[in-house]
Enzyme design. Structure first.
Site, PDB file in Angstrom:
ATOM      1  N   LYS A  43       0.847  -1.208   0.000  1.00 57.93           N
ATOM      2  CA  LYS A  43       0.000   0.000   0.000  1.00 57.93           C
ATOM      3  C   LYS A  43       0.877   1.251   0.000  1.00 57.93           C
ATOM      4  O   LYS A  43       2.061   1.212   0.395  1.00 57.93           O
ATOM      5  CB  LYS A  43      -0.944   0.048   1.210  1.00 57.93           C
ATOM      6  CG  LYS A  43      -0.274  -0.014   2.604  1.00 57.93           C
ATOM      7  CD  LYS A  43       0.109   1.307   3.223  1.00 57.93           C
ATOM      8  CE  LYS A  43       0.660   1.147   4.651  1.00 57.93           C
ATOM      9  NZ  LYS A  43       1.463   2.246   5.133  1.00 57.93           N
TER      10      LYS A  43
ATOM     11  N   ASP B 253      -2.641  -1.496  10.618  1.00 60.73           N
ATOM     12  CA  ASP B 253      -2.857  -1.462   9.162  1.00 60.73           C
ATOM     13  C   ASP B 253      -3.456  -2.749   8.615  1.00 60.73           C
ATOM     14  O   ASP B 253      -3.812  -2.804   7.439  1.00 60.73           O
ATOM     15  CB  ASP B 253      -1.516  -1.248   8.429  1.00 60.73           C
ATOM     16  CG  ASP B 253      -1.013   0.169   8.552  1.00 60.73           C
ATOM     17  OD1 ASP B 253      -1.778   1.034   9.007  1.00 60.73           O
ATOM     18  OD2 ASP B 253       0.157   0.407   8.180  1.00 60.73           O
TER      19      ASP B 253
HETATM   20  O1  C5P Z   1      -0.244  -1.240  15.139  1.00 59.27           O
HETATM   21  P1  C5P Z   1       1.187  -1.496  14.827  1.00 59.27           P
HETATM   22  O2  C5P Z   1       1.752  -2.661  15.599  1.00 59.27           O
HETATM   23  O3  C5P Z   1       1.450  -1.601  13.361  1.00 59.27           O
HETATM   24  O4  C5P Z   1       1.977  -0.200  15.289  1.00 59.27           O
HETATM   25  C1  C5P Z   1       3.367  -0.157  15.468  1.00 59.27           C
HETATM   26  C2  C5P Z   1       3.698   0.999  16.393  1.00 59.27           C
HETATM   27  O5  C5P Z   1       3.422   2.243  15.736  1.00 59.27           O
HETATM   28  C3  C5P Z   1       2.876   1.039  17.656  1.00 59.27           C
HETATM   29  O6  C5P Z   1       3.511   0.339  18.677  1.00 59.27           O
HETATM   30  C4  C5P Z   1       2.794   2.512  17.982  1.00 59.27           C
HETATM   31  O7  C5P Z   1       3.960   2.894  18.673  1.00 59.27           O
HETATM   32  C5  C5P Z   1       2.844   3.171  16.627  1.00 59.27           C
HETATM   33  N1  C5P Z   1       1.521   3.572  16.136  1.00 59.27           N
HETATM   34  C6  C5P Z   1       0.879   4.669  16.696  1.00 59.27           C
HETATM   35  N2  C5P Z   1      -0.347   5.039  16.223  1.00 59.27           N
HETATM   36  C7  C5P Z   1      -0.933   4.371  15.209  1.00 59.27           C
HETATM   37  C8  C5P Z   1      -0.299   3.261  14.625  1.00 59.27           C
HETATM   38  C9  C5P Z   1       0.927   2.888  15.116  1.00 59.27           C
HETATM   39  O8  C5P Z   1       1.401   5.315  17.609  1.00 59.27           O
HETATM   40  N3  C5P Z   1      -2.125   4.779  14.759  1.00 59.27           N
END
Ligand code: C5P
Length: 290
Positions: free
Chosen positions: A17, A142
């Protein structure tokens, strides 16, 4: 997600993406950031092949850089689904990686969504999209988007999806400068005093359904300045991409890949040739899969 069967093997195509727009609205109580982002799947895919076995979940990856243990979201997706079904289910999953890792192109999230969709079929679980969405959101912010694909306006952590229809096709050149960026680190380094400008989303949403050049000026990524501060060479990369003829050069996700729009496939190949000669990194010409 595209899924097809050959003999006893199921194949799922897991697309990359691009974030055409990404604004951070603030920090939430759960530690995540509230987002408004427009994501679009493109024609660069990982491929996941799934086969039924009597027990255990085994992942085989195409590259030694891609882990095949619990740290891979594909394994976590399979375990989560097996737990949800309250059954000991078995599968061998083979992951052919083409999407660069740590690029902001959602490769790991898309692979996880492909595992959910593929195993739901392989294991005859018959879970509906709402249930898969709920499981996907537990794996990463995501992941739910990839259950839908196309172009979508995503809010919340990125996990509230509103699909956008009537989007006009675009051709992009994407450059991955071979830097692996940690999403967590980028979010942690965001300045607390954010200025939010959501007018751009509305303009972008209007332009995206019209053919023409009105769409690129509205590409935006709030995380770009943070990642560029961590890796100063990215400023030069963006400049070189613009000089190669690309419009609206912007970073995707938390980086480190940048993309820009070409007027045609031919122009994209010309930009690719110029950028290849400069040795900027891995370069992909892709189309939106709107
Ligand atoms: O959700 P995911 O594991 O992909 O996110 C990785 C990191 O990115 C999270 O631990 C967080 O620190 C940050 N993040 C965030 N806000 C979001 C998505 C991700 O702070 N909306």
């Amino acid at each position: 997600m595209e899924i097809f069967q050959e003999h006893r093997t199921l194949f799922v195509k897991a697309p990359a993406k691009l974030n055409l727009y990404l604004e951070v609205l603030g920090l939430r109580d759960d530690g995540y950031h509230e987002l408004e982002t427009i994501m679009q799947t493109v024609s660069l895919y990982d491929e996941l092949a799934l086969e039924l076995t009597s027990s255990g979940i085994r992942l085989v990856t195409s590259s030694p850089d891609v882990p095949n243990d619990h740290t891979n979201l594909v394994v976590r997706a399979a375990e989560l689904l097996s737990q949800h079904a309250h059954r000991q289910l078995g599968a061998t999953l083979r992951l052919e990686k083409r999407i660069p890792v740590g690029a902001g192109m959602g490769g790991g999230s898309s692979d996880a969504a492909a595992a959910l969709v593929g195993l739901n079929r392989l294991w005859d679980l018959d879970l509906n999209r709402e249930t898969l969405h709920e499981l996907a959101a537990r794996l990463g912010s995501d992941v739910p988007f990839f259950l839908y694909g196309g172009t979508a306006l995503c809010r919340g952590r990125g996990d509230r999806i509103a699909q956008i229809s009537g989007v006009k096709p675009l051709t992009y050149v994407v450059v991955w400068p071979r830097l692996n960026v940690s999403t967590k680190e980028v979010y942690e380094k965001l300045p607390p005093d954010l200025t939010k400008d959501l007018r751009q989303t509305k303009l972008l949403l209007r332009e995206i359904t019209k053919a023409g050049s009105g769409v690129f000026p509205h590409f935006f990524n709030r995380l770009e300045s943070v990642t560029v501060k961590l890796h100063a060479s990215l400023t030069l990369l963006a400049r070189r991409m613009t000089e190669s003829g690309l419009a609206g050069v912007t970073m995707t996700g938390s980086g480190s890949a940048f993309f820009g729009v070409s007027g045609s496939r031919k122009e994209a190949e010309e930009s690719l040739a110029k950028l290849s000669a400069l040795g900027v990194g891995d370069i992909f010409v892709v189309e939106s899969t709107y």
